[in-house]
Design a protein around this motif. Structure first.
Motif, PDB file in Angstrom:
ATOM      1  N   ASP A 140       0.849  -1.189   0.000  1.00  0.00           N
ATOM      2  CA  ASP A 140       0.000   0.000   0.000  1.00  0.00           C
ATOM      3  C   ASP A 140       0.887   1.242   0.000  1.00  0.00           C
ATOM      4  O   ASP A 140       1.407   1.660   1.035  1.00  0.00           O
ATOM      5  CB  ASP A 140      -0.906  -0.054   1.239  1.00  0.00           C
TER       6      ASP A 140
ATOM      7  N   HIS B 295       0.185   4.423  -0.407  1.00  0.00           N
ATOM      8  CA  HIS B 295      -0.295   5.586   0.357  1.00  0.00           C
ATOM      9  C   HIS B 295      -0.020   5.417   1.842  1.00  0.00           C
ATOM     10  O   HIS B 295       0.416   6.360   2.515  1.00  0.00           O
ATOM     11  CB  HIS B 295      -1.783   5.815   0.104  1.00  0.00           C
ATOM     12  N   ALA B 296      -0.274   4.207   2.352  1.00  0.00           N
ATOM     13  CA  ALA B 296      -0.017   3.954   3.780  1.00  0.00           C
ATOM     14  C   ALA B 296       1.474   4.121   4.082  1.00  0.00           C
ATOM     15  O   ALA B 296       1.850   4.689   5.119  1.00  0.00           O
ATOM     16  CB  ALA B 296      -0.484   2.550   4.156  1.00  0.00           C
TER      17      ALA B 296
ATOM     18  N   GLU C 231       3.600   6.003   2.403  1.00  0.00           N
ATOM     19  CA  GLU C 231       3.961   7.435   2.313  1.00  0.00           C
ATOM     20  C   GLU C 231       3.615   8.158   3.616  1.00  0.00           C
ATOM     21  O   GLU C 231       4.358   9.015   4.089  1.00  0.00           O
ATOM     22  CB  GLU C 231       3.226   8.069   1.130  1.00  0.00           C
ATOM     23  N   GLN C 232       2.474   7.774   4.194  1.00  0.00           N
ATOM     24  CA  GLN C 232       2.090   8.380   5.468  1.00  0.00           C
ATOM     25  C   GLN C 232       3.035   7.949   6.584  1.00  0.00           C
ATOM     26  O   GLN C 232       3.377   8.729   7.456  1.00  0.00           O
ATOM     27  CB  GLN C 232       0.658   7.976   5.813  1.00  0.00           C
ATOM     28  N   LEU C 233       3.471   6.703   6.519  1.00  0.00           N
ATOM     29  CA  LEU C 233       4.322   6.160   7.580  1.00  0.00           C
ATOM     30  C   LEU C 233       5.724   6.774   7.544  1.00  0.00           C
ATOM     31  O   LEU C 233       6.247   7.196   8.575  1.00  0.00           O
ATOM     32  CB  LEU C 233       4.414   4.644   7.410  1.00  0.00           C
TER      33      LEU C 233
ATOM     34  N   GLY D 111       6.804   9.391   5.390  1.00  0.00           N
ATOM     35  CA  GLY D 111       6.868  10.809   5.015  1.00  0.00           C
ATOM     36  C   GLY D 111       8.032  11.084   4.089  1.00  0.00           C
ATOM     37  O   GLY D 111       8.260  10.344   3.130  1.00  0.00           O
ATOM     38  N   ASN D 112       8.805  12.117   4.404  1.00  0.00           N
ATOM     39  CA  ASN D 112       9.927  12.496   3.534  1.00  0.00           C
ATOM     40  C   ASN D 112      11.214  11.757   3.872  1.00  0.00           C
ATOM     41  O   ASN D 112      12.254  12.014   3.280  1.00  0.00           O
ATOM     42  CB  ASN D 112      10.179  14.001   3.644  1.00  0.00           C
TER      43      ASN D 112
END
Lengths: 206, 288
Positions: free
Chosen positions: B254, B256-257, B259-261, B263-264
């Motif tokens: 996933d 998106h999950a 990317e949230q976890l 971040g940068n």
């Protein structure tokens, strides 16, 4: 069914040529022997059946056959039909050639041939095929050539004693009801063998 | 409508099991069946074709039940496999004479056109053909009886790049008729990158997913970052992760999950089908 029979004739051209060669060689070398007509018919019929079946396993051809629009039941039934055709043709050819030689060269063949001399070899090969075909279809591609070798050895060992037995029996007078009864039993065995082979081949994973 | 419906297919071998696989292959599309070698792709295809009998489950092809209506099914399907099981001692012409009468819709002109296009001489014996030529012949046969469904088991393995590209063009040509369907098993994923609409991924005898290719490629991602970002809980979020002395690279299901976890702190890249096979097959942690 007809397409499968046609397939055997096209795919096994070389094997059929080999059967004609076997027939000719055995005729030349055994013609003078008393049981030559039976022996040549039986060996030609069985070697043709075994080469036709072996032809289907040489390159895993059963894998190809089952992808065609035909059921496994029909594949097996067609093999039994072609075996029956081969048996009848081989025995009749042997009978015709021996009879022609008997007419053409008087005294060369001393035996008188009758209907029994055609029926007995047919019955013998039917029994052999009834045992051979279910084993062939249930064994893997590796097992089938081994089976052919075993049957060929058995055949060569058993041919003479069987021929002698037939000869002695005919000298003692032919029991026609027994002969016709045996032939009917053989046909029933052949049909039962076909049924068993269909069952075995249908369940087999390729 | 589905061209193929597999329901709860199970086949148990002593050392390997195809476990409860249910799969729909959509009509009018190309579906790629992917997975490492020996995970059950060919067994699944053999079960579709009735060559292997499943221990449980059902197979429906083009609306017909296998094996009950196998003759109806086989009239409508074409099979191309990397293993050619034609009679080696006969010529192409004789092989055609064997095959053609079995099919109600055999198109002789089409067959001759394909022989010409593939530069196959009818006089040549099957045993003299190279692997690529045998596949060309199998394809000519499959396309000449107006097959609605083409089942291909590793058709491109052993082919040179020129014919592989040619084959893919031919398949694309076949798909111009919307009624046609192709299922294509392979481990050469670049072929599927070009032509597949759906991807079904099989691993260790089980179906991992079966989805539109674009959705799969959007959903999965490769994450790269410093090893300090990983702990035991975070490692569990990866389908597979490869750790080196300098950092890690892993596949997440996933994007998106993830990317949230992260971040940068991590870099995200599009996963290829090969990445998806590799990390799923390896699973867990891989040390490089």
């Amino acid at each position: 069914m007809l397409n499968l029979l046609r397939k055997d004739f096209i795919a096994a051209k070389t094997s059929l040529a080999m059967s004609i060669l076997i027939f000719t060689i055995f005729c030349i070398f055994f013609m003078k022997k008393e049981m030559s007509m039976h022996f040549v018919g039986i060996i030609t019929a069985f070697s043709t059946i075994s080469s036709l079946t072996l032809n289907d396993t040489k390159n895993h051809n059963h894998h190809f056959l089952v992808t065609l629009p035909v059921s496994r039941k029909h594949i097996v039934q067609a093999k039994y039909v072609i075996s029956l055709i081969c048996i009848i043709i081989a025995v009749l050819a042997s009978y015709i050639v021996h009879s022609l030689v008997k007419i053409a060269v008087p005294g060369y063949i001393t035996v008188d041939y009758s209907m029994i001399d055609i029926l007995v070899p047919i019955a013998i090969v039917l029994v052999l095929a009834s045992v051979y075909l279910p084993l062939f279809y249930s064994l893997s591609e590796k097992g089938a050539p081994v089976l052919n070798v075993i049957f060929l050895c058995l055949f060569l060992i058993m041919a003479d004693p069987v021929a002698q037995t037939i000869h002695r029996a005919s000298l003692n007078g032919i029991n026609y009801p027994l002969v016709y009864g045996s032939l009917c039993s053989t046909l029933i065995l052949f049909a039962a063998s076909c049924y068993v082979t269909v069952y075995l081949f249908t369940k087999k994973d390729l | 409508m589905n061209a193929i419906e597999l329901r709860n297919l199970t086949k148990i071998y002593p050392q390997f099991t195809v476990n409860n696989v249910s799969l729909d292959v959509k009509r009018g599309y190309i579906t790629g069946l992917i997975g490492p070698n020996g995970v059950g792709k060919s067994t699944l295809i053999k079960m579709m074709l009735g060559m292997v009998r499943p221990d449980s489950g059902s197979v429906k092809i083009l609306g017909y039940d296998m094996p009950k209506q196998e003759i109806d099914i086989k009239q409508r399907i074409g099979i191309v496999s990397d293993d050619c099981f034609y009679y080696e001692d006969v010529s192409i012409r004789d092989m055609k004479r064997i095959i053609a009468p079995f099919y109600k819709k055999w198109n002789e002109q089409k067959f001759n056109r394909y022989l010409e296009r593939f530069e196959l001489s009818p006089k040549k014996k099957i045993g003299q053909l190279s692997k690529g030529m045998k596949i060309k012949f199998a394809l000519a046969v499959a396309l000449s009886h107006e097959a609605e469904l083409l089942i291909m088991d590793e058709p491109t393995s052993g082919l040179d790049p020129v014919f592989r590209r040619e084959l893919l063009d031919l398949l694309a040509e076949m798909m111009q008729d919307e009624r046609n369907t192709i299922i294509f098993s392979t481990h050469i994923t670049t072929d599927l990158d070009r032509i597949a609409d759906y991807i079904s991924f099989v691993n260790r005898g089980e179906l991992v997913f079966s989805e539109p290719k674009d959705e799969v490629l959007d959903r999965y991602a490769i994450v790269k970052g410093d090893r300090q970002l990983l702990d035991s809980d975070i490692r569990k979020k990866f389908a597979g992760v490869r750790e080196t002395a300098f950092g890690f690279e892993g596949l997440v299901e996933d994007r998106h999950a993830a990317e949230q976890l992260f971040g940068n702190y991590a870099v995200f890249e599009k996963a290829s089908l090969e990445d998806i096979i590799y990390y799923n097959a390896k699973g867990g942690r891989v040390h490089a």
